[in-house]
Design a protein around this motif. Structure first.
Motif, PDB file in Angstrom:
ATOM      1  N   LYS A  91      -1.392 -15.647   5.690  1.00  0.00           N
ATOM      2  CA  LYS A  91       0.078 -14.880   5.595  1.00  0.00           C
ATOM      3  C   LYS A  91       0.438 -14.883   3.964  1.00  0.00           C
ATOM      4  O   LYS A  91       0.966 -13.905   3.686  1.00  0.00           O
ATOM      5  N   VAL A  92       0.295 -15.997   3.491  1.00  0.00           N
ATOM      6  CA  VAL A  92       0.486 -16.062   1.927  1.00  0.00           C
ATOM      7  C   VAL A  92      -0.325 -15.161   0.945  1.00  0.00           C
ATOM      8  O   VAL A  92       0.316 -14.328   0.243  1.00  0.00           O
ATOM      9  N   VAL A  93      -1.599 -14.905   1.486  1.00  0.00           N
ATOM     10  CA  VAL A  93      -2.390 -13.957   0.636  1.00  0.00           C
ATOM     11  C   VAL A  93      -1.930 -12.525   1.055  1.00  0.00           C
ATOM     12  O   VAL A  93      -2.133 -11.681   0.217  1.00  0.00           O
ATOM     13  N   ARG A  94      -1.785 -12.476   2.376  1.00  0.00           N
ATOM     14  CA  ARG A  94      -1.462 -11.071   2.861  1.00  0.00           C
ATOM     15  C   ARG A  94      -0.400 -10.401   2.108  1.00  0.00           C
ATOM     16  O   ARG A  94      -0.014  -9.515   1.705  1.00  0.00           O
ATOM     17  N   ASP A  95       0.503 -11.309   2.092  1.00  0.00           N
ATOM     18  CA  ASP A  95       2.016 -10.941   1.507  1.00  0.00           C
ATOM     19  C   ASP A  95       1.832 -10.475   0.008  1.00  0.00           C
ATOM     20  O   ASP A  95       2.415  -9.588  -0.622  1.00  0.00           O
ATOM     21  N   ALA A  96       1.112 -11.576  -0.636  1.00  0.00           N
ATOM     22  CA  ALA A  96       0.792 -11.150  -2.161  1.00  0.00           C
ATOM     23  C   ALA A  96       0.047  -9.969  -2.200  1.00  0.00           C
ATOM     24  O   ALA A  96       0.261  -9.249  -3.086  1.00  0.00           O
ATOM     25  N   THR A  97      -0.978  -9.442  -1.595  1.00  0.00           N
ATOM     26  CA  THR A  97      -2.037  -8.491  -1.578  1.00  0.00           C
ATOM     27  C   THR A  97      -0.953  -7.254  -1.432  1.00  0.00           C
ATOM     28  O   THR A  97      -0.986  -6.165  -2.024  1.00  0.00           O
ATOM     29  N   ALA A  98       0.027  -7.386  -0.335  1.00  0.00           N
ATOM     30  CA  ALA A  98       0.816  -6.187   0.160  1.00  0.00           C
ATOM     31  C   ALA A  98       1.914  -6.056  -1.201  1.00  0.00           C
ATOM     32  O   ALA A  98       2.216  -4.626  -1.480  1.00  0.00           O
ATOM     33  N   GLU A  99       2.140  -6.922  -1.854  1.00  0.00           N
ATOM     34  CA  GLU A  99       3.166  -6.678  -2.852  1.00  0.00           C
ATOM     35  C   GLU A  99       2.406  -5.875  -4.136  1.00  0.00           C
ATOM     36  O   GLU A  99       2.936  -5.023  -4.642  1.00  0.00           O
ATOM     37  N   VAL A 100       1.051  -6.135  -4.116  1.00  0.00           N
ATOM     38  CA  VAL A 100       0.270  -5.437  -5.434  1.00  0.00           C
ATOM     39  C   VAL A 100       0.444  -3.907  -4.995  1.00  0.00           C
ATOM     40  O   VAL A 100       0.775  -3.137  -5.780  1.00  0.00           O
TER      41      VAL A 100
END
Length: 217
Positions: A109-118
């Protein structure tokens, strides 16, 4: 052909790219990870993901620069930068989907949110460029470019395994609870006796201004 139609043709690859980035962002937010059929190396994943994030940041910089001053890019140049950005976006989203759920739901979830933010930041940058004059570098474009950089830079601070990710979440919860308790204690301390400003004379409870046990009307 009018100037507006000519500019529209030049920016067509960028419009297509904008739609593609939005689709990639939504897919990252809602999609499921690929099943890991072999041995998964978390350290290799982070190494490749870091390179993908770095490439996306660099492509965002190139994109912003090419549309920051005259002369406007040619149709060929616009198509080239769109293709280059698209490649970095596909690489970033693909690498994210390599991370299996077996590595931990919280980490994913942490990586998903960061990737989506980019990807969301890149989509905003494209939207600003498409709606702004080609010959100018607006404050909004500068802020959007900086937003992509900030979203990419945060990957350096992300937890690298699920234990660290869970620990970070718990720490944030503890902080919220602590803040809530402090606010409650402060509110209780500020609560005053509604009769606190009335002076009671112990020697003469029935005196003027005293608050005795007798009803008054």
């Amino acid at each position: 052909m009018s100037a507006d139609n000519s500019r529209s043709d030049v920016l067509l690859p960028l419009r297509n790219l904008c739609n593609s980035v939005r689709c990639s962002r939504d897919r990252v937010r809602d999609g499921e990870s690929n099943e890991c059929s072999g041995t998964f190396s978390l350290s290799n994943f982070w190494e490749i993901l870091s390179e993908a994030v770095k490439a996306t940041s660099q492509e965002a910089t190139k994109l912003s620069l090419i549309f920051s001053k005259p002369p406007p890019p040619s149709e060929e140049d616009c198509a080239k930068i769109a293709e280059s950005v698209q490649k970095s976006v596909l690489t970033l989203s693909t690498v994210y989907f390599w991370l299996p759920k077996s590595q931990g739901i919280t980490l994913r979830k942490v990586v998903r949110d960061a990737t989506a933010e980019v990807l969301d930041g890149l989509h905003q940058l494209l939207d600003v460029i498409l709606s702004s004059p080609v010959q100018s570098l607006s404050q909004e474009q500068l802020m959007s470019t900086g937003g992509v950089w900030a979203a990419c830079d945060q990957f350096n601070q992300l937890p690298k395994d699920n234990r660290s990710a869970v620990s970070g979440v718990l720490t944030s919860y503890v902080g919220l609870v602590k803040d809530a308790l402090e606010e409650m204690e402060q509110a209780l301390a500020e609560t005053q006796d509604p009769f606190g400003d009335v002076v009671v004379d112990d020697d003469d409870d029935e005196g003027i201004g005293g608050r005795g046990n007798q009803d008054t009307y």
